[in-house]
Design an enzyme around this catalytic site. Structure first.
Site, PDB file in Angstrom:
ATOM      1  CG  HIS A 126      11.213  -2.410   4.224  1.00  0.00           C
ATOM      2  ND1 HIS A 126       9.850  -2.403   4.121  1.00  0.00           N
ATOM      3  CD2 HIS A 126      11.548  -3.565   4.832  1.00  0.00           C
ATOM      4  CE1 HIS A 126       9.376  -3.505   4.666  1.00  0.00           C
ATOM      5  NE2 HIS A 126      10.375  -4.234   5.104  1.00  0.00           N
ATOM      6  N   PRO A 131       0.789  -1.227   0.000  1.00  0.00           N
ATOM      7  CG  PRO A 131      -0.202  -1.160   2.104  1.00  0.00           C
ATOM      8  CD  PRO A 131       0.469  -2.088   1.145  1.00  0.00           C
ATOM      9  CG  ASN A 132      -0.312   4.241   1.317  1.00  0.00           C
ATOM     10  OD1 ASN A 132      -1.301   4.754   0.796  1.00  0.00           O
ATOM     11  ND2 ASN A 132      -0.363   3.656   2.507  1.00  0.00           N
ATOM     12  CE1 TYR A 190       8.679   5.089   2.699  1.00  0.00           C
ATOM     13  CE2 TYR A 190       7.191   6.910   3.174  1.00  0.00           C
ATOM     14  CZ  TYR A 190       7.712   5.670   3.496  1.00  0.00           C
ATOM     15  OH  TYR A 190       7.266   5.006   4.611  1.00  0.00           O
ATOM     16  CG  ASN A 211       8.363  -2.234   0.132  1.00  0.00           C
ATOM     17  OD1 ASN A 211       7.843  -2.356   1.244  1.00  0.00           O
ATOM     18  ND2 ASN A 211       8.943  -1.116  -0.261  1.00  0.00           N
ATOM     19  NE  ARG A 254       3.964   6.325   1.675  1.00  0.00           N
ATOM     20  CZ  ARG A 254       4.313   5.102   2.012  1.00  0.00           C
ATOM     21  NH1 ARG A 254       4.845   4.307   1.107  1.00  0.00           N
ATOM     22  NH2 ARG A 254       4.099   4.662   3.214  1.00  0.00           N
ATOM     23  CB  ALA A 293       1.514  -0.036   6.141  1.00  0.00           C
ATOM     24  NE  ARG A 325      10.400   5.699   8.414  1.00  0.00           N
ATOM     25  CZ  ARG A 325       9.411   5.605   7.501  1.00  0.00           C
ATOM     26  NH1 ARG A 325       9.503   4.710   6.526  1.00  0.00           N
ATOM     27  NH2 ARG A 325       8.380   6.412   7.565  1.00  0.00           N
TER      28      ARG A 325
HETATM   29  C1  DQA Z   1       8.258   0.915   3.585  1.00  0.00           C
HETATM   30  C2  DQA Z   1       8.406   1.128   5.099  1.00  0.00           C
HETATM   31  C3  DQA Z   1       7.092   0.878   5.791  1.00  0.00           C
HETATM   32  O1  DQA Z   1       7.242   1.059   7.199  1.00  0.00           O
HETATM   33  C4  DQA Z   1       6.043   1.843   5.297  1.00  0.00           C
HETATM   34  O2  DQA Z   1       4.794   1.559   5.906  1.00  0.00           O
HETATM   35  C5  DQA Z   1       5.930   1.851   3.816  1.00  0.00           C
HETATM   36  C6  DQA Z   1       7.140   1.768   3.009  1.00  0.00           C
HETATM   37  C7  DQA Z   1       9.554   1.287   2.826  1.00  0.00           C
HETATM   38  O3  DQA Z   1       9.649   0.915   1.660  1.00  0.00           O
HETATM   39  O4  DQA Z   1      10.431   1.960   3.380  1.00  0.00           O
HETATM   40  O5  DQA Z   1       4.854   2.044   3.276  1.00  0.00           O
HETATM   41  O6  DQA Z   1       8.003  -0.448   3.348  1.00  0.00           O
END
Ligand code: DQA
Length: 147
Positions: free
Chosen positions: A99, A9-10, A22, A73, A17, A76, A106
């Protein structure tokens, strides 16, 4: 060799984002980056992204008998999903966790990874490059399995 890359997700919103975390490059750039590396290595790659946990479970299940390995990956869902862990264990394909950020430096909740329990390697904090590192790791794994 055929690899399935799964993004959670995302990650489709890369670029938009939290760019300070990122980066400014978008999701299409990430896909092009992975595809270029796989082409160089002679690896066939499919890239799948979903914001839905069940769709990711379905993609992992569907990889069985089709792909030689998975680069994942889970975003979340890394920190919450026993279903994704169980799917990885069920298909038992070589899998590498990626990741973009260094999840260990973090928030505390990001230090927990369920998916990692079924992954042979983790590449965290290397940005886009982590995906290529995961592809290379898988390549070596699959070569040594077939030797
Ligand atoms: C992530 C790290 C995760 O904690 C976060 O929720 C993401 C991206 C990363 O690629 O750094 O959505 O997986």
């Amino acid at each position: 060799m055929k690899i399935l890359v799964i993004n959670g997700p995302n990650l489709n919103l890369l670029g938009l984002r939290e760019p300070e975390i990122y980066g400014k490059e978008d999701y299409a750039s990430l896909c092009a980056y992975i595809e270029a590396h796989c082409a160089e290595r002679g690896v066939e790659v499919s890239i799948f992204q979903s914001n839905h946990e069940g769709a990711i479970v379905d993609a992992i299940q569907g990889a069985y008998g089709v792909y030689d390995g998975i680069v994942l990956n889970p975003a979340a869902y890394t920190h919450t999903s026993v279903a994704i862990l169980d799917a990885l264990k069920a298909v038992n394909l070589p899998a590498a966790e990626v990741h973009l950020t260094d999840v260990n430096s973090r928030e505390d909740f990001r230090k927990i990874s369920y998916a990692r329990l079924a992954c042979g390697a983790t590449f965290s904090g290397y940005g886009f490059k982590g995906y290529n590192m995961a592809v290379d790791w898988l390549l070596n794994q699959v070569i040594s399995i077939n030797e």
